[in-house]
Motif scaffolding. Structure first.
Motif, PDB file in Angstrom:
ATOM      1  N   ILE A  45      47.012  21.862  53.550  1.00 57.44           N
ATOM      2  CA  ILE A  45      48.071  21.315  52.691  1.00 57.44           C
ATOM      3  C   ILE A  45      49.307  22.194  52.769  1.00 57.44           C
ATOM      4  CG2 ILE A  45      48.719  20.864  50.280  1.00 57.44           C
ATOM      5  CD1 ILE A  45      45.864  19.863  49.830  1.00 57.44           C
TER       6      ILE A  45
ATOM      7  N   ILE B 281      53.172  21.308  53.704  1.00 51.40           N
ATOM      8  CA  ILE B 281      54.269  21.622  52.784  1.00 51.40           C
ATOM      9  C   ILE B 281      55.327  22.467  53.495  1.00 51.40           C
ATOM     10  CG2 ILE B 281      54.859  23.021  50.747  1.00 51.40           C
ATOM     11  CD1 ILE B 281      52.282  22.025  49.467  1.00 51.40           C
TER      12      ILE B 281
ATOM     13  N   TYR C  90      57.638  14.827  48.383  1.00 49.88           N
ATOM     14  CA  TYR C  90      56.370  14.891  49.109  1.00 49.88           C
ATOM     15  C   TYR C  90      55.681  16.232  48.916  1.00 49.88           C
ATOM     16  CZ  TYR C  90      56.170  10.416  51.436  1.00 49.88           C
ATOM     17  OH  TYR C  90      56.028   9.089  51.685  1.00 49.88           O
ATOM     18  N   GLN C  91      56.439  17.296  48.884  1.00 48.54           N
ATOM     19  CA  GLN C  91      55.846  18.608  48.632  1.00 48.54           C
ATOM     20  C   GLN C  91      55.213  18.657  47.248  1.00 48.54           C
ATOM     21  OE1 GLN C  91      59.360  20.910  49.449  1.00 48.54           O
ATOM     22  NE2 GLN C  91      58.603  21.551  51.466  1.00 48.54           N
TER      23      GLN C  91
ATOM     24  N   LEU D 190      51.971  16.757  47.310  1.00 46.91           N
ATOM     25  CA  LEU D 190      50.932  17.547  47.968  1.00 46.91           C
ATOM     26  C   LEU D 190      50.408  18.658  47.063  1.00 46.91           C
ATOM     27  CD1 LEU D 190      52.419  17.736  51.557  1.00 46.91           C
ATOM     28  CD2 LEU D 190      50.299  16.610  50.889  1.00 46.91           C
TER      29      LEU D 190
END
Length: 121
Positions: A67, A71, A95-96, A99
């Motif tokens: 992950i 990131i 999106y980070q 995640l």
């Protein structure tokens, strides 16, 4: 460049893992040497060493590394939509954050459920 708040939030799963690891280490001597190993469906599939209790922690750390790699390089994500140049930073940050939420969720689910019937008795 990864925003500071993303880095700080990504520390949460590691703090949770460290907490579970410390708790496991404090209870380790009182756990029997042979423990039941469960598969799917909650049935006892066999018996194994109590060292298997560390497997979910290691697996969780491996998942967190993957992950983190995503990131760290959000430009490598293949989006299903076209990202405009002016919206890239906002899209990457979203999106980070997703995640990180996924990492926290996986950590909260994996760690206690993996050895709950042996350690938390």
């Amino acid at each position: 460049m990864i925003p500071k708040h993303i880095k700080l939030l990504f520390c949460i799963p590691f703090i949770i893992i460290m907490g579970y690891t410390v708790y496991l280490l404090t209870k380790y001597s009182s756990i029997p040497d042979i423990i039941p190993i469960h598969g799917y469906g909650g049935k006892n599939d066999g018996f194994g060493s109590k060292l298997f209790l560390f497997a979910p922690i290691v697996l969780n750390l491996i998942i967190l590394v993957f992950i983190w790699l995503i990131i760290r390089k959000p430009d490598k994500i293949r989006f299903t939509f076209e990202v405009k140049e002016e919206d890239k930073a906002k899209t990457y940050a979203q999106y980070q954050l997703v995640l990180i939420i996924l990492a926290i969720f996986v950590t909260l689910i994996m760690s206690p459920l993996s050895f709950s019937d042996v350690v938390f008795k």
